[in-house]
Write an enzyme that holds these catalytic residues in place. Structure first.
Site, PDB file in Angstrom:
ATOM      1  N   ASN A   7     -11.318  94.005 -21.816  1.00  0.00           N
ATOM      2  CA  ASN A   7     -10.467  94.428 -22.831  1.00  0.00           C
ATOM      3  C   ASN A   7      -9.101  94.779 -22.054  1.00  0.00           C
ATOM      4  O   ASN A   7      -8.866  95.925 -21.620  1.00  0.00           O
ATOM      5  CB  ASN A   7     -10.688  95.446 -23.675  1.00  0.00           C
ATOM      6  CG  ASN A   7      -9.668  95.973 -24.587  1.00  0.00           C
ATOM      7  OD1 ASN A   7      -8.431  95.416 -24.679  1.00  0.00           O
ATOM      8  ND2 ASN A   7      -9.977  96.904 -25.263  1.00  0.00           N
ATOM      9  N   ARG A  91     -11.341  90.630 -25.289  1.00  0.00           N
ATOM     10  CA  ARG A  91     -10.817  90.813 -26.545  1.00  0.00           C
ATOM     11  C   ARG A  91      -9.442  90.633 -26.663  1.00  0.00           C
ATOM     12  O   ARG A  91      -8.725  90.400 -25.803  1.00  0.00           O
ATOM     13  CB  ARG A  91     -10.625  92.633 -26.605  1.00  0.00           C
ATOM     14  CG  ARG A  91      -9.939  92.908 -27.861  1.00  0.00           C
ATOM     15  CD  ARG A  91      -9.579  94.468 -27.871  1.00  0.00           C
ATOM     16  NE  ARG A  91      -8.992  94.899 -28.920  1.00  0.00           N
ATOM     17  CZ  ARG A  91      -8.007  95.804 -29.081  1.00  0.00           C
ATOM     18  NH1 ARG A  91      -7.754  96.516 -27.971  1.00  0.00           N
ATOM     19  NH2 ARG A  91      -7.594  95.930 -30.185  1.00  0.00           N
ATOM     20  N   HIS A 180      -8.181  95.420 -35.635  1.00  0.00           N
ATOM     21  CA  HIS A 180      -9.369  96.252 -35.637  1.00  0.00           C
ATOM     22  C   HIS A 180     -10.416  95.607 -36.117  1.00  0.00           C
ATOM     23  O   HIS A 180     -11.447  96.054 -36.748  1.00  0.00           O
ATOM     24  CB  HIS A 180      -9.221  97.583 -36.452  1.00  0.00           C
ATOM     25  CG  HIS A 180      -8.217  98.678 -35.702  1.00  0.00           C
ATOM     26  ND1 HIS A 180      -7.577  99.580 -36.402  1.00  0.00           N
ATOM     27  CD2 HIS A 180      -8.274  98.887 -34.370  1.00  0.00           C
ATOM     28  CE1 HIS A 180      -6.893 100.269 -35.926  1.00  0.00           C
ATOM     29  NE2 HIS A 180      -7.124 100.124 -34.428  1.00  0.00           N
ATOM     30  N   ARG A 241       2.683 105.886 -34.589  1.00  0.00           N
ATOM     31  CA  ARG A 241       3.223 105.032 -35.527  1.00  0.00           C
ATOM     32  C   ARG A 241       3.301 105.221 -36.874  1.00  0.00           C
ATOM     33  O   ARG A 241       2.622 106.056 -37.604  1.00  0.00           O
ATOM     34  CB  ARG A 241       2.287 103.658 -35.558  1.00  0.00           C
ATOM     35  CG  ARG A 241       2.197 102.952 -34.376  1.00  0.00           C
ATOM     36  CD  ARG A 241       1.479 102.042 -34.393  1.00  0.00           C
ATOM     37  NE  ARG A 241       0.517 101.612 -33.361  1.00  0.00           N
ATOM     38  CZ  ARG A 241      -0.916 101.223 -33.010  1.00  0.00           C
ATOM     39  NH1 ARG A 241      -1.267 100.524 -34.268  1.00  0.00           N
ATOM     40  NH2 ARG A 241      -1.269 101.046 -31.937  1.00  0.00           N
ATOM     41  N   GLU A 384     -16.919  97.663 -30.256  1.00  0.00           N
ATOM     42  CA  GLU A 384     -16.243  96.803 -30.333  1.00  0.00           C
ATOM     43  C   GLU A 384     -16.844  95.949 -29.275  1.00  0.00           C
ATOM     44  O   GLU A 384     -16.833  94.772 -29.433  1.00  0.00           O
ATOM     45  CB  GLU A 384     -14.658  96.863 -30.264  1.00  0.00           C
ATOM     46  CG  GLU A 384     -14.011  97.463 -31.506  1.00  0.00           C
ATOM     47  CD  GLU A 384     -12.809  98.147 -31.452  1.00  0.00           C
ATOM     48  OE1 GLU A 384     -12.923  99.253 -30.963  1.00  0.00           O
ATOM     49  OE2 GLU A 384     -11.962  97.579 -31.852  1.00  0.00           O
TER      50      GLU A 384
END
Ligand code: ADP
Length: 399
Positions: A7, A91, A180, A241, A384
């Protein structure tokens, strides 16, 4: 078969090496500050001591070289040669509309990835660099791309379109993509296993509440709505965010503050969210502690976060005409009993009842609803990396 999962971020690289005969992790680690001063590899072999190297790591290729060296190292390694890495799973953040599942990476896929750069200018270039570096260092090892957006490609058109002229969807591919996806898919599968019910028969709402946060409505195993949009900026308020805002605020603030486009983008991504409201931190642990000590803005940030999650859950119940289970995952969702309680206590109209004792769990799979609750509340640690390893294994064994 061993699968290396990678990743790549802009200045970091996380990895895990899986032995797929039993899905065990042989080693995992992190390269930080790639291209910066103080670059470092932290390598954690499963049955040996942690190993760290600080050295110059100018680019992703050098980072991967170091990871490979650590994996085969006679003292800290877990395999005796690079031949024992049979496949690599990457990923990839944005697959655009080109990918609704994981794929074997060939030239055509590389072209599509490059074509999608403008959709994710911060995320896709380091993902591509990681793939290219692996190709160079291990040209004969098959590589697979697993996309954050892929799971959400089942969202129907009336849900993924924005209320702007249709031509802009056609011309610029402006639509909701969602992110996600690998995490939402993983926890949805685990939820079905925990509930001993086929995924096809379930209506789930999966809440990935970490530094980045998103919610997904999963009906019959398919994503039908999600809170992140064209970019990961939409939806819930997050660590830094803003999440949903009136779009008119952007131009208004640009005018008032004299910001360039770049400054405005930076502001909404890095200086807003719970950090902006609390003025304390983007980390929920710091905010929870500050709130406990009486900091009102920290308390307000937590309340607004919970409010947003409830709003999304309510709207997803409406979209699916019901819900069987609500799943909490990622840093905050897995660990914060307070936040889970705060969210669930407003959902009693659904017949949902959280069990306050069972809810005091962290980081392990658990059903935290009362025996009588009509809607289950599940805590499921996301994984993940395992999902990427499984997809890679499935694709490579069929080549
Ligand atoms: P990401 O992968 O997006 O960086 P994570 O899933 O690791 O995010 O989640 C990080 C967030 O989870 C941080 O804001 C952190 O404060 C929060 N978190 C982790 N552990 C706890 C905890 N015990 N209580 C409350 N929040 C926690």
């Amino acid at each position: 078969m061993n699968v290396l999962v990678i990743n790549c971020g802009s200045s970091s690289l996380k990895y895990q090496l899986f032995d797929m005969t039993n899905e065990s992790v042989l080693a995992k680690g992190l390269v930080e500050r790639i291209g910066l001063e103080g670059a470092k590899l932290s390598h954690r072999p499963a049955k040996k001591d942690k190993y760290e190297v600080e050295t110059e790591i100018p680019n992703h290729e050098k980072a991967i070289e170091l990871v490979l060296k650590a994996l085969v190292d006679s003292e800290h390694g877990v395999i005796d040669s690079m031949e024992k890495i049979n496949a690599i799973g990457h990923r990839v953040v944005h697959g655009g509309e080109d990918f609704s599942g994981s794929v074997f990476i060939d030239e055509k896929v590389m072209k599509a990835l490059n074509d999608n750069i403008s959709l994710a200018p911060l995320h896709n270039p380091p993902n591509i660099m990681g793939i290219e570096a692996c190709k160079k260092l291990m040209p004969n090892v098959p590589q697979v791309g697993v996309f954050d957006t892929a799971f959400h490609q089942t969202i129907p058109k009336h849900a993924f379109l924005y209320g702007i002229p249709y031509e802009y969807y056609q011309k610029y591919k402006i639509r909701k993509y969602g992110f996600h996806g690998t995490s939402h898919k993983y926890v949805a599968q685990r939820a079905a296993a925990m509930l001993r019910t086929p995924l096809e028969k379930l209506k789930l709402i999966t809440c990935h509440l970490g530094n980045g946060a998103s919610i997904c409505a999963v009906e019959g195993g398919k994503s039908v709505e999600t809170s992140m949009g064209f970019t990961p900026l939409e939806g819930l308020m997050m660590g830094t965010r803003s999440g949903d805002i009136d779009p008119a605020i952007v131009s208004y603030l640009m005018e008032k503050e004299g910001w360039s486009m770049e400054e405005a983008t930076d502001f909404f991504n890095k200086r807003c969210g719970v950090l902006g409201i609390s003025g304390v931190s983007s980390d929920f642990r710091d905010i929870e502690s500050a709130a406990d000590e009486g900091n009102e803005r920290a308390q307000l940030a937590l309340e607004r976060f919970a409010h947003m999650v409830k709003k999304y859950i309510g709207s997803y119940v409406a979209i699916m005409n019901g819900v069987d289970a609500i799943v909490f995952t990622a840093g905050l969702g897995e660990n914060s009993a307070e936040m889970r309680y705060e969210i669930c206590k407003s959902l009693t109209y659904l017949g949902l009842e959280i069990d306050r004792d069972k809810n005091f769990t962290r980081g392990v799979e658990a059903d935290v609803s009362t025996d009588d609750s009509k809607v289950r509340v599940l805590v499921i640690p996301t994984n993940e990396e395992l999902m990427i390893a499984r997809d890679t294994y499935d694709i490579v064994t069929k080549l």
